[in-house]
Design a protein around this motif. Structure first.
Motif, PDB file in Angstrom:
ATOM      1  N   LEU A  13       0.848  -1.179   0.000  1.00 41.58           N
ATOM      2  CA  LEU A  13       0.000   0.000   0.000  1.00 41.58           C
ATOM      3  C   LEU A  13       0.889   1.237   0.000  1.00 41.58           C
ATOM      4  O   LEU A  13       1.516   1.561   1.011  1.00 41.58           O
ATOM      5  CB  LEU A  13      -0.925   0.016   1.221  1.00 41.58           C
ATOM      6  CG  LEU A  13      -1.895   1.190   1.272  1.00 41.58           C
ATOM      7  CD1 LEU A  13      -2.837   1.186   0.070  1.00 41.58           C
ATOM      8  CD2 LEU A  13      -2.692   1.151   2.558  1.00 41.58           C
ATOM      9  N   LEU A  15       1.598   4.941   0.493  1.00 41.90           N
ATOM     10  CA  LEU A  15       0.950   5.972   1.285  1.00 41.90           C
ATOM     11  C   LEU A  15       1.123   7.332   0.611  1.00 41.90           C
ATOM     12  O   LEU A  15       2.029   7.518  -0.204  1.00 41.90           O
ATOM     13  CB  LEU A  15       1.509   5.962   2.707  1.00 41.90           C
ATOM     14  CG  LEU A  15       1.151   4.688   3.480  1.00 41.90           C
ATOM     15  CD1 LEU A  15       1.795   4.691   4.863  1.00 41.90           C
ATOM     16  CD2 LEU A  15      -0.344   4.507   3.596  1.00 41.90           C
ATOM     17  N   ASN A  23      -5.491  13.607   7.066  1.00 42.98           N
ATOM     18  CA  ASN A  23      -5.778  12.361   6.358  1.00 42.98           C
ATOM     19  C   ASN A  23      -5.442  11.074   7.113  1.00 42.98           C
ATOM     20  O   ASN A  23      -5.806   9.988   6.677  1.00 42.98           O
ATOM     21  CB  ASN A  23      -5.072  12.350   4.996  1.00 42.98           C
ATOM     22  CG  ASN A  23      -3.565  12.334   5.108  1.00 42.98           C
ATOM     23  OD1 ASN A  23      -2.994  12.441   6.184  1.00 42.98           O
ATOM     24  ND2 ASN A  23      -2.900  12.212   3.979  1.00 42.98           N
ATOM     25  N   GLY A  26      -8.364   8.720   7.986  1.00 47.54           N
ATOM     26  CA  GLY A  26      -8.959   8.067   6.829  1.00 47.54           C
ATOM     27  C   GLY A  26      -8.085   6.977   6.238  1.00 47.54           C
ATOM     28  O   GLY A  26      -8.583   6.094   5.521  1.00 47.54           O
ATOM     29  N   LEU A  27      -6.796   6.999   6.533  1.00 52.50           N
ATOM     30  CA  LEU A  27      -5.894   5.980   5.997  1.00 52.50           C
ATOM     31  C   LEU A  27      -5.990   4.658   6.756  1.00 52.50           C
ATOM     32  O   LEU A  27      -5.778   3.596   6.181  1.00 52.50           O
ATOM     33  CB  LEU A  27      -4.449   6.483   6.026  1.00 52.50           C
ATOM     34  CG  LEU A  27      -4.130   7.613   5.057  1.00 52.50           C
ATOM     35  CD1 LEU A  27      -2.738   8.162   5.339  1.00 52.50           C
ATOM     36  CD2 LEU A  27      -4.235   7.128   3.617  1.00 52.50           C
ATOM     37  N   PRO A  29      -8.623   2.898   7.959  1.00 50.35           N
ATOM     38  CA  PRO A  29      -9.564   1.922   7.382  1.00 50.35           C
ATOM     39  C   PRO A  29      -9.071   1.344   6.053  1.00 50.35           C
ATOM     40  O   PRO A  29      -9.304   0.168   5.761  1.00 50.35           O
ATOM     41  CB  PRO A  29     -10.854   2.718   7.182  1.00 50.35           C
ATOM     42  CG  PRO A  29     -10.734   3.891   8.074  1.00 50.35           C
ATOM     43  CD  PRO A  29      -9.268   4.180   8.204  1.00 50.35           C
ATOM     44  N   LEU A  30      -8.374   2.141   5.274  1.00 49.66           N
ATOM     45  CA  LEU A  30      -7.825   1.656   4.002  1.00 49.66           C
ATOM     46  C   LEU A  30      -6.768   0.577   4.241  1.00 49.66           C
ATOM     47  O   LEU A  30      -6.771  -0.466   3.590  1.00 49.66           O
ATOM     48  CB  LEU A  30      -7.232   2.821   3.210  1.00 49.66           C
ATOM     49  CG  LEU A  30      -6.568   2.478   1.893  1.00 49.66           C
ATOM     50  CD1 LEU A  30      -7.564   1.871   0.911  1.00 49.66           C
ATOM     51  CD2 LEU A  30      -5.906   3.715   1.305  1.00 49.66           C
ATOM     52  N   ILE A  31      -5.891   0.813   5.201  1.00 48.79           N
ATOM     53  CA  ILE A  31      -4.870  -0.188   5.539  1.00 48.79           C
ATOM     54  C   ILE A  31      -5.534  -1.477   6.008  1.00 48.79           C
ATOM     55  O   ILE A  31      -5.173  -2.574   5.572  1.00 48.79           O
ATOM     56  CB  ILE A  31      -3.910   0.361   6.621  1.00 48.79           C
ATOM     57  CG1 ILE A  31      -3.070   1.511   6.054  1.00 48.79           C
ATOM     58  CG2 ILE A  31      -3.013  -0.755   7.165  1.00 48.79           C
ATOM     59  CD1 ILE A  31      -2.290   2.281   7.109  1.00 48.79           C
ATOM     60  N   TYR A  33      -8.575  -2.600   5.445  1.00 48.01           N
ATOM     61  CA  TYR A  33      -9.288  -3.256   4.349  1.00 48.01           C
ATOM     62  C   TYR A  33      -8.310  -4.003   3.446  1.00 48.01           C
ATOM     63  O   TYR A  33      -8.530  -5.166   3.102  1.00 48.01           O
ATOM     64  CB  TYR A  33     -10.080  -2.222   3.547  1.00 48.01           C
ATOM     65  CG  TYR A  33     -10.734  -2.829   2.335  1.00 48.01           C
ATOM     66  CD1 TYR A  33     -11.903  -3.573   2.456  1.00 48.01           C
ATOM     67  CD2 TYR A  33     -10.166  -2.674   1.073  1.00 48.01           C
ATOM     68  CE1 TYR A  33     -12.492  -4.155   1.341  1.00 48.01           C
ATOM     69  CE2 TYR A  33     -10.752  -3.246  -0.043  1.00 48.01           C
ATOM     70  CZ  TYR A  33     -11.908  -3.993   0.095  1.00 48.01           C
ATOM     71  OH  TYR A  33     -12.481  -4.570  -0.996  1.00 48.01           O
ATOM     72  N   GLN A  34      -7.235  -3.337   3.050  1.00 51.67           N
ATOM     73  CA  GLN A  34      -6.253  -3.960   2.156  1.00 51.67           C
ATOM     74  C   GLN A  34      -5.619  -5.193   2.805  1.00 51.67           C
ATOM     75  O   GLN A  34      -5.401  -6.200   2.144  1.00 51.67           O
ATOM     76  CB  GLN A  34      -5.151  -2.956   1.784  1.00 51.67           C
ATOM     77  CG  GLN A  34      -5.608  -1.833   0.903  1.00 51.67           C
ATOM     78  CD  GLN A  34      -6.001  -2.310  -0.483  1.00 51.67           C
ATOM     79  OE1 GLN A  34      -5.411  -3.221  -1.041  1.00 51.67           O
ATOM     80  NE2 GLN A  34      -7.012  -1.686  -1.041  1.00 51.67           N
ATOM     81  N   SER A  37      -8.461  -8.208   2.949  1.00 53.03           N
ATOM     82  CA  SER A  37      -9.349  -8.571   1.846  1.00 53.03           C
ATOM     83  C   SER A  37      -8.675  -9.322   0.702  1.00 53.03           C
ATOM     84  O   SER A  37      -9.183  -9.317  -0.404  1.00 53.03           O
ATOM     85  CB  SER A  37     -10.027  -7.314   1.303  1.00 53.03           C
ATOM     86  OG  SER A  37      -9.053  -6.457   0.744  1.00 53.03           O
TER      87      SER A  37
END
Length: 112
Positions: A13, A15, A23, A26-27, A29-31, A33-34, A37
């Motif tokens: 990922l 950044l 930010n 917000g990062l 949840p992205l970490i 999820y990645q 998943s």
């Protein structure tokens, strides 16, 4: 040096160029999820690429620590940060570099 073949065991990922109070929240949840998943299940290694990050304050350190705390126990975090970069210096000054493997380039981090 070529990157190893992609596998959901190792998730990369990149950044953003700046990580701060605007930010960082917000990062996370992205970490998460990645890391969770992948087609073959959760990642075993989550590589966070800070090589393009030109500015990072304490929120970036908090983000990395939160990710480490919230990821599944078998998921390791590897970081990519140039030693002379702002992100690299922040990792060094805060002591996070002692706790998380930090690599100078992406191929090393993906292969480790």
């Amino acid at each position: 040096m070529a990157l190893p073949p992609f596998s959901s065991e190792r998730v990369l990922l990149p950044l953003p160029s700046e990580i701060d109070f605007r930010n960082a929240d917000g990062l996370l949840p992205l970490i998460m999820y990645q890391a969770r998943s992948g087609s073959e299940g959760p990642a075993r290694v989550m590589v966070l690429d800070l090589s393009g990050t030109r500015f990072m304050d304490s929120q970036g350190v908090r983000l990395i620590n939160d990710a480490r705390r919230l990821l599944l126990p078998h998921t390791k975090v590897h970081l990519v940060a140039l030693p002379e970069s702002v992100a690299g210096r922040v990792l060094e000054v805060t002591g996070l570099r002692r706790d998380v493997p930090v690599y100078d380039n992406l191929p090393e981090a993906m292969a480790a």
